[in-house]
Design a protein around this motif. Sequence first.
Motif, PDB file in Angstrom:
ATOM      1  N   SER A   1       0.812  -1.218   0.000  1.00  0.00           N
ATOM      2  CA  SER A   1       0.000   0.000   0.000  1.00  0.00           C
ATOM      3  C   SER A   1       0.848   1.272   0.000  1.00  0.00           C
ATOM      4  O   SER A   1       1.638   1.507   0.916  1.00  0.00           O
ATOM      5  CB  SER A   1      -0.928  -0.007   1.220  1.00  0.00           C
ATOM      6  OG  SER A   1      -1.746   1.129   1.195  1.00  0.00           O
ATOM      7  N   SER A   2       0.678   2.042  -1.046  1.00  0.00           N
ATOM      8  CA  SER A   2       1.226   3.395  -1.147  1.00  0.00           C
ATOM      9  C   SER A   2       0.143   4.207  -1.844  1.00  0.00           C
ATOM     10  O   SER A   2      -0.753   3.626  -2.471  1.00  0.00           O
ATOM     11  CB  SER A   2       2.522   3.411  -1.969  1.00  0.00           C
ATOM     12  OG  SER A   2       2.243   3.266  -3.352  1.00  0.00           O
ATOM     13  N   PRO A   3       0.184   5.521  -1.748  1.00  0.00           N
ATOM     14  CA  PRO A   3      -0.853   6.298  -2.449  1.00  0.00           C
ATOM     15  C   PRO A   3      -0.918   5.969  -3.939  1.00  0.00           C
ATOM     16  O   PRO A   3      -2.005   5.777  -4.484  1.00  0.00           O
ATOM     17  CB  PRO A   3      -0.430   7.749  -2.193  1.00  0.00           C
ATOM     18  CG  PRO A   3       0.304   7.699  -0.878  1.00  0.00           C
ATOM     19  CD  PRO A   3       1.048   6.378  -0.918  1.00  0.00           C
ATOM     20  N   ALA A   4       0.232   5.855  -4.590  1.00  0.00           N
ATOM     21  CA  ALA A   4       0.249   5.590  -6.031  1.00  0.00           C
ATOM     22  C   ALA A   4      -0.256   4.180  -6.359  1.00  0.00           C
ATOM     23  O   ALA A   4      -1.022   3.993  -7.307  1.00  0.00           O
ATOM     24  CB  ALA A   4       1.648   5.795  -6.593  1.00  0.00           C
ATOM     25  N   SER A   5       0.177   3.170  -5.580  1.00  0.00           N
ATOM     26  CA  SER A   5      -0.245   1.801  -5.877  1.00  0.00           C
ATOM     27  C   SER A   5      -1.736   1.615  -5.614  1.00  0.00           C
ATOM     28  O   SER A   5      -2.445   1.004  -6.418  1.00  0.00           O
ATOM     29  CB  SER A   5       0.575   0.779  -5.091  1.00  0.00           C
ATOM     30  OG  SER A   5       0.322   0.857  -3.704  1.00  0.00           O
TER      31      SER A   5
ATOM     32  N   ASN B   1      -7.206  -6.985   2.275  1.00  0.00           N
ATOM     33  CA  ASN B   1      -6.131  -6.774   3.241  1.00  0.00           C
ATOM     34  C   ASN B   1      -5.612  -8.128   3.718  1.00  0.00           C
ATOM     35  O   ASN B   1      -5.857  -8.539   4.849  1.00  0.00           O
ATOM     36  CB  ASN B   1      -6.641  -5.918   4.409  1.00  0.00           C
ATOM     37  CG  ASN B   1      -5.534  -5.537   5.358  1.00  0.00           C
ATOM     38  OD1 ASN B   1      -4.365  -5.584   5.009  1.00  0.00           O
ATOM     39  ND2 ASN B   1      -5.904  -5.174   6.573  1.00  0.00           N
ATOM     40  N   GLU B   2      -4.923  -8.830   2.814  1.00  0.00           N
ATOM     41  CA  GLU B   2      -4.351 -10.142   3.111  1.00  0.00           C
ATOM     42  C   GLU B   2      -2.939 -10.184   2.552  1.00  0.00           C
ATOM     43  O   GLU B   2      -2.639  -9.476   1.586  1.00  0.00           O
ATOM     44  CB  GLU B   2      -5.196 -11.239   2.453  1.00  0.00           C
ATOM     45  CG  GLU B   2      -6.621 -11.305   2.978  1.00  0.00           C
ATOM     46  CD  GLU B   2      -7.505 -12.251   2.183  1.00  0.00           C
ATOM     47  OE1 GLU B   2      -6.969 -13.106   1.453  1.00  0.00           O
ATOM     48  OE2 GLU B   2      -8.726 -12.116   2.284  1.00  0.00           O
ATOM     49  N   PRO B   3      -2.060 -11.011   3.127  1.00  0.00           N
ATOM     50  CA  PRO B   3      -0.695 -11.092   2.609  1.00  0.00           C
ATOM     51  C   PRO B   3      -0.630 -11.601   1.163  1.00  0.00           C
ATOM     52  O   PRO B   3       0.163 -11.132   0.363  1.00  0.00           O
ATOM     53  CB  PRO B   3       0.015 -12.063   3.549  1.00  0.00           C
ATOM     54  CG  PRO B   3      -0.833 -12.120   4.778  1.00  0.00           C
ATOM     55  CD  PRO B   3      -2.230 -11.807   4.343  1.00  0.00           C
TER      56      PRO B   3
END
Length: 171
Positions: free
Chosen positions: A123-127, A140-142
């Motif tokens: 998670s990053s703003p761009a991704s 929200n899982e690996p």
Amino acid sequence: MKLLIAVAPERFRDEELIEPMKIFASQGIETVIGSTKTGECLGMIGDRIDATITFEDAAISDYDGIVIIGGIGSQDFFWNSQELIGLVRDFYDSGKVVAAICLSPVVLAMAGILKGKKVTVFSSPASTHAMKTSGAVIVNEPVAVDGRIITANGPVAAEAFGEAIITVLKQ
């Protein structure tokens, strides 16, 4: 079985390459390292590996799937690589395994193959923006598996990512 492993020429995430490669080797799966150029590729924490093929020279008929390694190099070298994006689309359209870890699931988004698919990403703003724009369903899982698409969110998921790829390959 044979996999094309996409590694950025600089700043790939070492663990995301090393852990799956151990699993592939233990299962007798042949791997070929591809990148935007041939020659030595340098990981973020110092590992080195040689890319023996460029994306434009890779023929999807030679492989059972593609695995795209993450790291900051993915954003720098892969997100706008039309050759890699085209390969991903061709692998997907051919029903082959398409796997990406860390920041690399964005390449799958750019290829237009994630609409309605459950995926995960570092998670990053761009991704996050790229994934949402593509119509992906971020979980929200690996590791996330949706059909023949496998995604993972970063280095701590590298081993589980490799195992998930093996499971899908054997189906």
